[in-house]
Design a protein around this motif. Structure first.
Motif, PDB file in Angstrom:
ATOM      1  N   LEU A 146      13.131   9.236  -2.711  1.00 20.55           N
ATOM      2  CA  LEU A 146      12.246   9.866  -1.734  1.00 20.55           C
ATOM      3  C   LEU A 146      12.927   9.943  -0.373  1.00 20.55           C
ATOM      4  CD1 LEU A 146       8.825   8.113  -2.541  1.00 20.55           C
ATOM      5  CD2 LEU A 146       9.676  10.300  -3.413  1.00 20.55           C
ATOM      6  N   ASN A 147      12.716  11.059   0.328  1.00 20.61           N
ATOM      7  CA  ASN A 147      13.209  11.148   1.695  1.00 20.61           C
ATOM      8  C   ASN A 147      12.190  10.529   2.659  1.00 20.61           C
ATOM      9  OD1 ASN A 147      11.246  13.145   2.361  1.00 20.61           O
ATOM     10  ND2 ASN A 147      12.592  14.767   1.596  1.00 20.61           N
ATOM     11  N   SER A 148      12.541  10.462   3.919  1.00 21.53           N
ATOM     12  CA  SER A 148      11.690   9.777   4.892  1.00 21.53           C
ATOM     13  C   SER A 148      10.324  10.445   5.032  1.00 21.53           C
ATOM     14  CB  SER A 148      12.385   9.719   6.257  1.00 21.53           C
ATOM     15  OG  SER A 148      12.722  11.021   6.718  1.00 21.53           O
ATOM     16  N   GLN A 149      10.285  11.787   4.974  1.00 17.03           N
ATOM     17  CA  GLN A 149       9.011  12.492   5.091  1.00 17.03           C
ATOM     18  C   GLN A 149       8.123  12.180   3.889  1.00 17.03           C
ATOM     19  OE1 GLN A 149       9.186  16.771   4.905  1.00 17.03           O
ATOM     20  NE2 GLN A 149       7.204  17.041   5.927  1.00 17.03           N
ATOM     21  N   GLU A 150       8.705  12.127   2.697  1.00 15.93           N
ATOM     22  CA  GLU A 150       7.930  11.837   1.484  1.00 15.93           C
ATOM     23  C   GLU A 150       7.394  10.403   1.502  1.00 15.93           C
ATOM     24  OE1 GLU A 150      10.390  14.916  -1.441  1.00 15.93           O
ATOM     25  OE2 GLU A 150      11.092  12.858  -1.154  1.00 15.93           O
ATOM     26  N   LYS A 151       8.208   9.455   1.979  1.00 14.81           N
ATOM     27  CA  LYS A 151       7.739   8.071   2.093  1.00 14.81           C
ATOM     28  C   LYS A 151       6.589   7.981   3.091  1.00 14.81           C
ATOM     29  CE  LYS A 151      12.303   6.078   1.136  1.00 14.81           C
ATOM     30  NZ  LYS A 151      13.455   5.346   1.729  1.00 14.81           N
ATOM     31  N   LEU A 152       6.741   8.684   4.214  1.00 14.78           N
ATOM     32  CA  LEU A 152       5.689   8.676   5.236  1.00 14.78           C
ATOM     33  C   LEU A 152       4.390   9.232   4.668  1.00 14.78           C
ATOM     34  CD1 LEU A 152       4.834   8.240   8.196  1.00 14.78           C
ATOM     35  CD2 LEU A 152       5.640  10.576   8.669  1.00 14.78           C
ATOM     36  N   LEU A 181     -11.343  -6.527  -7.194  1.00 18.65           N
ATOM     37  CA  LEU A 181     -11.018  -5.104  -7.254  1.00 18.65           C
ATOM     38  C   LEU A 181     -10.484  -4.621  -5.902  1.00 18.65           C
ATOM     39  CD1 LEU A 181     -11.006  -2.528  -8.956  1.00 18.65           C
ATOM     40  CD2 LEU A 181     -13.353  -2.090  -8.174  1.00 18.65           C
ATOM     41  N   LYS A 182     -11.071  -5.115  -4.817  1.00 22.80           N
ATOM     42  CA  LYS A 182     -10.597  -4.702  -3.486  1.00 22.80           C
ATOM     43  C   LYS A 182      -9.173  -5.204  -3.246  1.00 22.80           C
ATOM     44  CE  LYS A 182     -13.594  -4.367  -0.220  1.00 22.80           C
ATOM     45  NZ  LYS A 182     -14.547  -4.550   0.915  1.00 22.80           N
ATOM     46  N   GLU A 183      -8.876  -6.406  -3.707  1.00 26.23           N
ATOM     47  CA  GLU A 183      -7.527  -6.939  -3.557  1.00 26.23           C
ATOM     48  C   GLU A 183      -6.537  -6.138  -4.409  1.00 26.23           C
ATOM     49  OE1 GLU A 183      -4.590  -9.002  -1.892  1.00 26.23           O
ATOM     50  OE2 GLU A 183      -6.708  -9.166  -1.337  1.00 26.23           O
ATOM     51  N   PHE A 184      -6.985  -5.723  -5.593  1.00 23.88           N
ATOM     52  CA  PHE A 184      -6.156  -4.883  -6.459  1.00 23.88           C
ATOM     53  C   PHE A 184      -5.864  -3.551  -5.772  1.00 23.88           C
ATOM     54  CE2 PHE A 184      -5.967  -1.448  -9.627  1.00 23.88           C
ATOM     55  CZ  PHE A 184      -4.882  -1.866 -10.382  1.00 23.88           C
ATOM     56  N   LEU A 185      -6.877  -2.962  -5.148  1.00 22.74           N
ATOM     57  CA  LEU A 185      -6.683  -1.698  -4.432  1.00 22.74           C
ATOM     58  C   LEU A 185      -5.697  -1.884  -3.288  1.00 22.74           C
ATOM     59  CD1 LEU A 185      -7.368   1.255  -3.887  1.00 22.74           C
ATOM     60  CD2 LEU A 185      -9.340   0.489  -2.541  1.00 22.74           C
ATOM     61  N   LYS A 186      -5.797  -2.994  -2.595  1.00 23.69           N
ATOM     62  CA  LYS A 186      -4.866  -3.262  -1.497  1.00 23.69           C
ATOM     63  C   LYS A 186      -3.429  -3.320  -2.002  1.00 23.69           C
ATOM     64  CE  LYS A 186      -4.212  -6.418   2.412  1.00 23.69           C
ATOM     65  NZ  LYS A 186      -4.722  -7.642   3.094  1.00 23.69           N
ATOM     66  N   GLN A 187      -3.238  -3.959  -3.155  1.00 21.48           N
ATOM     67  CA  GLN A 187      -1.903  -4.071  -3.723  1.00 21.48           C
ATOM     68  C   GLN A 187      -1.391  -2.712  -4.198  1.00 21.48           C
ATOM     69  OE1 GLN A 187      -0.809  -3.864  -7.151  1.00 21.48           O
ATOM     70  NE2 GLN A 187       1.283  -4.549  -6.662  1.00 21.48           N
ATOM     71  N   GLN A 188      -2.282  -1.901  -4.778  1.00 19.84           N
ATOM     72  CA  GLN A 188      -1.898  -0.587  -5.296  1.00 19.84           C
ATOM     73  C   GLN A 188      -1.596   0.415  -4.181  1.00 19.84           C
ATOM     74  OE1 GLN A 188      -1.703   0.487  -8.865  1.00 19.84           O
ATOM     75  NE2 GLN A 188      -1.382  -1.731  -8.794  1.00 19.84           N
ATOM     76  N   THR A 189      -2.078   0.127  -2.976  1.00 21.39           N
ATOM     77  CA  THR A 189      -1.855   1.042  -1.846  1.00 21.39           C
ATOM     78  C   THR A 189      -0.885   0.423  -0.830  1.00 21.39           C
ATOM     79  OG1 THR A 189      -3.835   0.174  -0.744  1.00 21.39           O
ATOM     80  CG2 THR A 189      -4.103   2.161  -2.076  1.00 21.39           C
ATOM     81  N   ARG A 190      -0.088  -0.515  -1.282  1.00 22.93           N
ATOM     82  CA  ARG A 190       0.877  -1.179  -0.396  1.00 22.93           C
ATOM     83  C   ARG A 190       1.872  -0.172   0.183  1.00 22.93           C
ATOM     84  NH1 ARG A 190       2.019  -1.930  -5.683  1.00 22.93           N
ATOM     85  NH2 ARG A 190       4.153  -1.505  -6.412  1.00 22.93           N
ATOM     86  N   GLN A 191       2.382  -0.469   1.331  1.00 24.34           N
ATOM     87  CA  GLN A 191       3.371   0.404   1.983  1.00 24.34           C
ATOM     88  C   GLN A 191       4.742   0.214   1.336  1.00 24.34           C
ATOM     89  OE1 GLN A 191       2.219   2.479   5.132  1.00 24.34           O
ATOM     90  NE2 GLN A 191       0.752   2.159   3.502  1.00 24.34           N
ATOM     91  N   ILE A 192       5.496   1.296   1.268  1.00 22.33           N
ATOM     92  CA  ILE A 192       6.830   1.230   0.670  1.00 22.33           C
ATOM     93  C   ILE A 192       7.895   1.465   1.740  1.00 22.33           C
ATOM     94  CG2 ILE A 192       6.058   1.925  -1.616  1.00 22.33           C
ATOM     95  CD1 ILE A 192       7.092   4.775  -0.935  1.00 22.33           C
TER      96      ILE A 192
END
Length: 594
Positions: free
Chosen positions: A555-561, A583-594
């Motif tokens: 991924l390029n920087s724009q795609e990561k952003l 479930l909320k903690e699972f969602l937090k993990q699934q939406t973690r920043q890369i």
């Protein structure tokens, strides 16, 4: 003797050389009631698109790339598969043109053929000195256990769901009739009728429509008009009859339109020949003139009003919770309990129906594990039902009908440690998805222009997919809705603010896995400059994209952003709807920043 052989014997006796059995009902619908599934009855193929052409000694079925693998599995050896869009196969009218001889006959049920196709076949017959027969029912006569036409209850919706009352919609179409100096129109598409009348039904599985026709006829002075609804009376309860009467809608029997249209004379008629069945067309008196344009209602309903968009935004959040529950259920239980393609599909429906505004699914869920994911419109059966294992990819394409919105989402879910090929394929598809999601384009840009934006990152890797990149979606109506679409096939319908469409590039490796990432988006204004108005897409679908399958280095920087911003939005907007801490903690993990 097989059904096919019996039909061929009847063809020989009645001197019919080409017998066409389409997928369509009397309204040219994509999805039809069981009564109309003649093609499936004869061929065994149950995909939603395809035309069977039977000859006296052979037979062929024409379908598109979504169904190639499915058709190869379901068709008997006596029926040849013709792959539309491939180099070796033309469409079936071209096939008939190439093979028909003088004096031969083409037969079909003219109610199930569009006027556009019927006129094309008539032209072929005239050119080849052949003939067409409009009332051939060989398959109908053999289907002894055929269901009857559905007569389910139709009902009306309040304005807080539709955002526009019936009088305003009727005024819109009568204004178009005046503009074209037409005194008569007939609406035949079921979703057009449901939209116009602010009504819904359950005659077609997953599609909230009801079998009916509508006609509008002006008097000569264009000051007064009559609106008629042709529908089986038993579909209408007293409150709905009062609603129609209050809006000056006359109610007549469903089949009555075939007689009534014969008595229209010396009029300009506004008709959509792509939707009008050929039998109705042949009943029109020659003294009339036809203005053939896309149904004005088809164009109008594609542009969602503010109420419809508000409902779509809300119910996509409700739907997201159900899908996130399913992803959590699968990922946390893959090594603990037995799961299968069907059980996962059933569990997702269970989660969706926890919302009391969920009316139904919007189509039959596609739950394809491993190589089944490479079958674009795969439908699991008890015989094909894979058990899920802690490896490979589950492709889950699903949607629901809520009382105000229609959803459609595909997620490819990693069930174990992905291979390098799986991550590469997924990330490549993701890059195509992000390219379209990030697009800014002039108002009235067409879907065929937008298509290359999504495909370019995939083409760059010498890869491709052969289904459409995006289709329109109704507002508590059909999950596939025109007239716009995003695909390589030419389409001259320009995008406008308020259109809802899917963004769903994919990649399919037969025998291995399938990947598709699908969000629904709506078009919104980006900016107006001296060069005109520019549009952008806003995501309606708010469900995590599986980061376990992403190769971040690709991924390029724009795609990561974009991915980080999207996942932040998913968490911020969906987490308030989730009470369960795990479930909320699972969602937090699934939406973690890369």
């Amino acid at each position: 003797m097989s059904i096919l052989k019996q039909i061929q014997e009847s063809m020989k006796k009645n001197n019919v050389h080409y017998y066409i059995i389409p997928t369509n009902d009397y309204h040219q619908s994509e999805y039809v009631a069981d009564f109309f599934k003649l093609r499936e009855f004869v061929s065994g193929f149950n995909g939603s698109a395809g035309t069977l052409v039977i000859e006296q000694e052979r037979a062929g079925l024409w379908t598109d790339s979504r169904y190639f693998l499915q058709a190869e599995t379901q068709l008997p050896k006596e029926i040849t598969l013709h792959k539309l869009g491939s180099d070796e196969s033309s469409d079936f009218p071209a096939y008939i043109t190439e093979n028909i001889k003088a004096g031969q006959a083409i037969g079909f049920d003219a109610k199930c053929i569009s006027t556009s196709l019927g006129k094309h076949l008539l032209g072929i017959a005239e050119k080849k000195n052949a003939k067409i027969l409009l009332d051939v029912y060989f398959a109908d006569e053999l289907w002894k256990e055929r269901q009857t036409l559905p007569k389910n209850t139709a009902y009306f919706l309040n304005d807080d769901i539709t955002g526009e009352n019936i009088s305003s919609k009727i005024k819109y179409i009568t204004d178009v009739m005046k503009e074209h100096k037409c005194h008569y129109t007939a609406l035949t598409k079921l979703d057009d009728i449901a939209y116009l009348l602010n009504m819904r039904g359950t005659d077609v599985t997953y599609n909230p429509v009801f079998y009916s026709y509508v006609s509008i006829e002006f008097r000569e002075d264009f000051n007064n008009y009559t609106v008629k609804l042709y529908i089986d009376d038993e579909k209408l309860q007293e409150d709905t009859k009062k609603y129609l009467s209050k809006n000056n809608i006359q109610i007549l029997p469903y089949e009555k339109i075939y007689d009534e249209i014969k008595f229209i004379k010396n009029k300009n008629m506004l008709l959509d020949e792509s939707a009008l069945n050929f039998m109705l067309y042949t009943n029109i008196d020659d003294t009339n003139s036809i203005v053939d344009i896309l149904s004005p209602i088809t164009s109008k309903k594609a542009v969602k009003n503010d109420t419809e968009l508000k409902n779509a935004i809300y119910y996509h959040k409700i739907d997201a919770v159900a899908v996130i529950k399913l992803i959590h259920y699968v990922k946390t239980n893959i090594k603990k309990i037995d799961m299968s393609e069907i059980s996962v599909s059933d569990k997702l429906e269970e989660f969706r129906r926890q919302c009391d505004k969920c009316v139904d699914l919007s189509f039959d869920t596609i739950s394809g594990y491993k190589d089944h994911g490479a079958i674009v419109h795969y439908s699991a059966t008890e015989e094909t039902n894979y058990k899920l294992e802690p490896k490979s990819i589950l492709l889950l394409d699903s949607g629901a009908q809520y009382l105000g919105a229609t959803t459609d989402i595909t997620r490819s879910i990693s069930l174990g440690t992905p291979t390098d090929t799986e991550k590469f394929d997924f990330t490549t598809v993701l890059k195509g998805h992000l390219a379209l999601s990030n697009a800014v384009f002039p108002e009235n840009t067409t879907g065929s222009q937008l298509d290359t934006i999504a495909k370019e990152p995939i083409w760059r890797e010498n890869l491709n997919f052969f289904h459409g990149t995006g289709h329109g979606v109704g507002a508590f109506l059909n999950v596939h809705e025109g007239p716009m679409r995003i695909s390589g096939a030419y389409n001259n319908v320009g995008f406008k603010r308020g259109m809802v469409v899917s963004n769903e590039p994919g990649l399919y490796r037969a025998g291995h896995h399938g990947i598709r990432i699908e969000n629904l988006v709506y078009t919104e204004f980006d900016k107006e400059t001296e060069f005109g108005k520019f549009l952008k897409f806003i995501d309606l679908t708010l469900v995590p994209i599986d980061l376990d399958l992403v190769d971040v280095d690709l991924l390029n920087s724009q795609e990561k952003l974009w991915l980080n911003n999207y996942h932040k939005r998913v968490f911020d907007e969906i987490s308030p709807f989730i009470e369960d801490k795990e479930l909320k903690e699972f969602l937090k993990q699934q939406t973690r920043q890369i």
